[in-house]
Scaffold this motif. Structure first.
Motif, mmCIF file in Angstrom:
data_model
loop_
_atom_site.group_PDB
_atom_site.id
_atom_site.type_symbol
_atom_site.label_atom_id
_atom_site.label_comp_id
_atom_site.label_asym_id
_atom_site.label_seq_id
_atom_site.Cartn_x
_atom_site.Cartn_y
_atom_site.Cartn_z
ATOM 1 N N SER A 155 -0.710 -6.159 6.593
ATOM 2 C CA SER A 155 0.593 -6.816 6.467
ATOM 3 C C SER A 155 0.658 -7.467 5.099
ATOM 4 O O SER A 155 -0.367 -7.830 4.517
ATOM 5 N N GLU A 156 1.867 -7.581 4.590
ATOM 6 C CA GLU A 156 2.098 -8.229 3.307
ATOM 7 C C GLU A 156 3.318 -9.117 3.450
ATOM 8 O O GLU A 156 4.353 -8.669 3.955
ATOM 9 N N LYS A 157 3.203 -10.367 3.024
ATOM 10 C CA LYS A 157 4.369 -11.242 3.094
ATOM 11 C C LYS A 157 4.396 -12.173 1.887
ATOM 12 O O LYS A 157 3.380 -12.406 1.228
ATOM 13 N N ASN A 158 5.575 -12.688 1.644
ATOM 14 C CA ASN A 158 5.742 -13.676 0.593
ATOM 15 C C ASN A 158 5.022 -14.949 1.015
ATOM 16 O O ASN A 158 5.310 -15.527 2.060
ATOM 17 N N HIS A 159 4.076 -15.377 0.199
ATOM 18 C CA HIS A 159 3.262 -16.544 0.528
ATOM 19 C C HIS A 159 4.058 -17.848 0.457
ATOM 20 O O HIS A 159 3.682 -18.845 1.068
ATOM 21 N N ASN A 160 5.176 -17.825 -0.295
ATOM 22 C CA ASN A 160 5.957 -19.046 -0.514
ATOM 23 C C ASN A 160 7.300 -18.974 0.212
ATOM 24 O O ASN A 160 7.994 -17.962 0.126
ATOM 25 N N PRO A 161 7.694 -20.051 0.893
ATOM 26 C CA PRO A 161 8.972 -20.032 1.607
ATOM 27 C C PRO A 161 10.177 -20.243 0.704
ATOM 28 O O PRO A 161 11.313 -19.952 1.103
ATOM 29 N N ASP A 162 9.945 -20.722 -0.527
ATOM 30 C CA ASP A 162 11.060 -21.186 -1.357
ATOM 31 C C ASP A 162 11.245 -20.395 -2.647
ATOM 32 O O ASP A 162 12.005 -20.806 -3.521
ATOM 33 N N GLN A 163 10.564 -19.254 -2.799
ATOM 34 C CA GLN A 163 10.779 -18.444 -3.989
ATOM 35 C C GLN A 163 10.492 -16.986 -3.669
ATOM 36 O O GLN A 163 9.727 -16.663 -2.762
ATOM 37 N N GLU A 164 11.128 -16.093 -4.439
ATOM 38 C CA GLU A 164 10.916 -14.659 -4.247
ATOM 39 C C GLU A 164 9.535 -14.252 -4.768
ATOM 40 O O GLU A 164 8.937 -14.930 -5.590
ATOM 41 N N VAL A 165 9.062 -13.117 -4.265
ATOM 42 C CA VAL A 165 7.917 -12.458 -4.876
ATOM 43 C C VAL A 165 8.375 -11.065 -5.295
ATOM 44 O O VAL A 165 9.084 -10.374 -4.556
ATOM 45 N N LYS A 166 8.023 -10.702 -6.518
ATOM 46 C CA LYS A 166 8.359 -9.380 -7.055
ATOM 47 C C LYS A 166 7.054 -8.640 -7.322
ATOM 48 O O LYS A 166 6.144 -9.197 -7.951
ATOM 49 N N PHE A 167 6.971 -7.405 -6.832
ATOM 50 C CA PHE A 167 5.746 -6.651 -7.057
ATOM 51 C C PHE A 167 6.019 -5.155 -7.038
ATOM 52 O O PHE A 167 7.026 -4.694 -6.484
ATOM 53 N N LEU A 168 5.112 -4.417 -7.669
ATOM 54 C CA LEU A 168 5.136 -2.963 -7.631
ATOM 55 C C LEU A 168 4.189 -2.489 -6.538
ATOM 56 O O LEU A 168 3.031 -2.935 -6.477
ATOM 57 N N GLN A 169 4.688 -1.599 -5.699
ATOM 58 C CA GLN A 169 3.854 -0.937 -4.706
ATOM 59 C C GLN A 169 3.724 0.524 -5.131
ATOM 60 O O GLN A 169 4.725 1.236 -5.256
ATOM 61 N N ILE A 170 2.487 0.957 -5.364
ATOM 62 C CA ILE A 170 2.220 2.271 -5.930
ATOM 63 C C ILE A 170 1.255 3.023 -5.010
ATOM 64 O O ILE A 170 0.223 2.476 -4.612
ATOM 65 N N TRP A 171 1.611 4.249 -4.673
ATOM 66 C CA TRP A 171 0.729 5.102 -3.871
ATOM 67 C C TRP A 171 0.279 6.285 -4.708
ATOM 68 O O TRP A 171 1.084 6.933 -5.375
ATOM 69 N N VAL A 172 -1.019 6.579 -4.625
ATOM 70 C CA VAL A 172 -1.601 7.723 -5.320
ATOM 71 C C VAL A 172 -2.344 8.581 -4.298
ATOM 72 O O VAL A 172 -3.138 8.063 -3.501
ATOM 73 N N PHE A 173 -2.084 9.905 -4.329
ATOM 74 C CA PHE A 173 -2.844 10.803 -3.468
ATOM 75 C C PHE A 173 -4.324 10.724 -3.839
ATOM 76 O O PHE A 173 -4.668 10.787 -5.026
ATOM 77 N N PRO A 174 -5.241 10.628 -2.862
ATOM 78 C CA PRO A 174 -6.670 10.591 -3.171
ATOM 79 C C PRO A 174 -7.211 11.988 -3.477
ATOM 80 O O PRO A 174 -6.598 13.002 -3.122
ATOM 81 N N ASN A 175 -8.384 12.028 -4.123
ATOM 82 C CA ASN A 175 -9.028 13.320 -4.384
ATOM 83 C C ASN A 175 -10.070 13.664 -3.330
ATOM 84 O O ASN A 175 -10.714 14.704 -3.401
ATOM 85 N N LYS A 176 -10.246 12.776 -2.347
ATOM 86 C CA LYS A 176 -11.094 13.093 -1.195
ATOM 87 C C LYS A 176 -10.511 12.391 0.025
ATOM 88 O O LYS A 176 -10.034 11.253 -0.061
ATOM 89 N N ARG A 177 -10.556 13.079 1.145
ATOM 90 C CA ARG A 177 -9.937 12.565 2.367
ATOM 91 C C ARG A 177 -10.960 11.865 3.249
ATOM 92 O O ARG A 177 -12.159 12.113 3.185
ATOM 93 N N ASN A 178 -10.433 10.978 4.083
ATOM 94 C CA ASN A 178 -11.206 10.328 5.145
ATOM 95 C C ASN A 178 -12.405 9.537 4.627
ATOM 96 O O ASN A 178 -13.474 9.526 5.247
ATOM 97 N N VAL A 179 -12.205 8.869 3.498
ATOM 98 C CA VAL A 179 -13.228 7.955 2.986
ATOM 99 C C VAL A 179 -13.202 6.667 3.806
ATOM 100 O O VAL A 179 -12.250 6.397 4.550
ATOM 101 N N ALA A 180 -14.256 5.879 3.696
ATOM 102 C CA ALA A 180 -14.273 4.580 4.364
ATOM 103 C C ALA A 180 -13.232 3.676 3.713
ATOM 104 O O ALA A 180 -13.177 3.566 2.479
ATOM 105 N N PRO A 181 -12.389 3.006 4.495
ATOM 106 C CA PRO A 181 -11.390 2.108 3.913
ATOM 107 C C PRO A 181 -12.055 1.001 3.096
ATOM 108 O O PRO A 181 -13.160 0.550 3.413
ATOM 109 N N ARG A 182 -11.357 0.558 2.056
ATOM 110 C CA ARG A 182 -11.911 -0.503 1.213
ATOM 111 C C ARG A 182 -10.771 -1.281 0.576
ATOM 112 O O ARG A 182 -9.633 -0.808 0.484
ATOM 113 N N TYR A 183 -11.110 -2.492 0.120
ATOM 114 C CA TYR A 183 -10.135 -3.408 -0.476
ATOM 115 C C TYR A 183 -10.776 -4.064 -1.683
ATOM 116 O O TYR A 183 -11.957 -4.402 -1.681
#
Length: 238
Positions: free
Chosen positions: A104-132
């Motif tokens: 989940s992703e949410k605006n951390h602040n109740p009183d101001q906007e958050v602006k961000f880029l969300q970018i998806w890239v196809f991976p070069n290998k499938r079914n890898v272990a998730p990571r952050y």
């Protein structure tokens, strides 16, 4: 002769849900343009503004490399791996969805906007272990230079993803010029102008314009005003 594609800012898909105002460079959700499905391995480039206190509820992803770049405000992240973090301007976050992840992703602040880029890239290998991962980069690091913030190599500068892709950010003074040398033969670069005006390989570009270039090995970049730029080098998948 280089091949190019130009996506002026005003031609992007647009969805305003009240709590979310989103511009889509490529087809996404209810915006479908058969001419704009992806640029090589670059699948999604969303320019999102989220109202104070609002956000995206928990939802799943798999087999996608997801990069978030906050432009202003603070974005709160939680996921099924137990990560809880706030990413801010000057941070870059990556999530390898691999075999599956929910977040989940949410605006951390109740009183101001958050602006961000969300970018998806196809991976070069499938079914890898998730990571952050996330890293912080100071504005000084990209002043009048291209700062690498994403790469395929865990030992290289920036966060890394499962794809032969390199992202660079630059914050330029008016009149500054530089060249970008492609990292891998056969790749293309998609340039996205965050602020200001630049000329790339002779093509004038303005705020939030997108410009894809391939069949070459370098870019010539000139800042026509104070400007901020994101370059995304990716394999040109068929």
């Amino acid at each position: 002769m280089a091949s190019t594609v130009l996506h002026p800012a005003a031609t992007r898909g647009h969805a305003n849900h009240g709590w979310l105002n989103s511009y889509h460079t490529f087809s996404f959700a209810n915006y479908h343009n058969p001419e704009r499905i992806h640029f090589g391995a670059l699948r999604v480039l969303n320019d999102d503004t989220v109202a104070g206190g609002m956000g995206f509820g928990r939802h799943p992803h798999d087999n996608m490399e997801i990069i978030s770049i906050p432009l202003s405000g603070d974005l709160e992240h939680q996921d099924s791996m137990g990560n809880k973090a706030v990413i801010r301007q000057n941070d870059v976050q990556v999530m390898s969805a691999g075999t599956g992840i929910a977040h989940s992703e949410k605006n951390h602040n109740p009183d101001q906007e958050v602006k961000f880029l969300q970018i998806w890239v196809f991976p070069n290998k499938r079914n890898v272990a998730p990571r952050y991962d996330q890293q912080t980069f100071s504005p000084e690091q990209r002043h009048n230079q291209l700062l690498q913030v994403v790469s395929p190599n865990p030992d290289d500068a920036g966060v890394w993803i499962h794809q032969d892709a390199w992202f660079h950010l630059g914050k330029f003074d008016q009149g500054f010029g530089t060249e970008y040398q492609f990292k891998q033969a056969g790749n293309g670069v998609y340039a996205f102008v965050l602020e200001g005006d630049v000329t790339i390989n002779g093509q004038p570009l303005h705020r939030r314009d997108g410009f894809g270039v391939w069949d070459t090995d370098r870019l010539s970049i000139q800042a026509d005003s104070a400007a901020e730029l994101l370059l995304m080098e990716v394999p040109m998948l068929t």
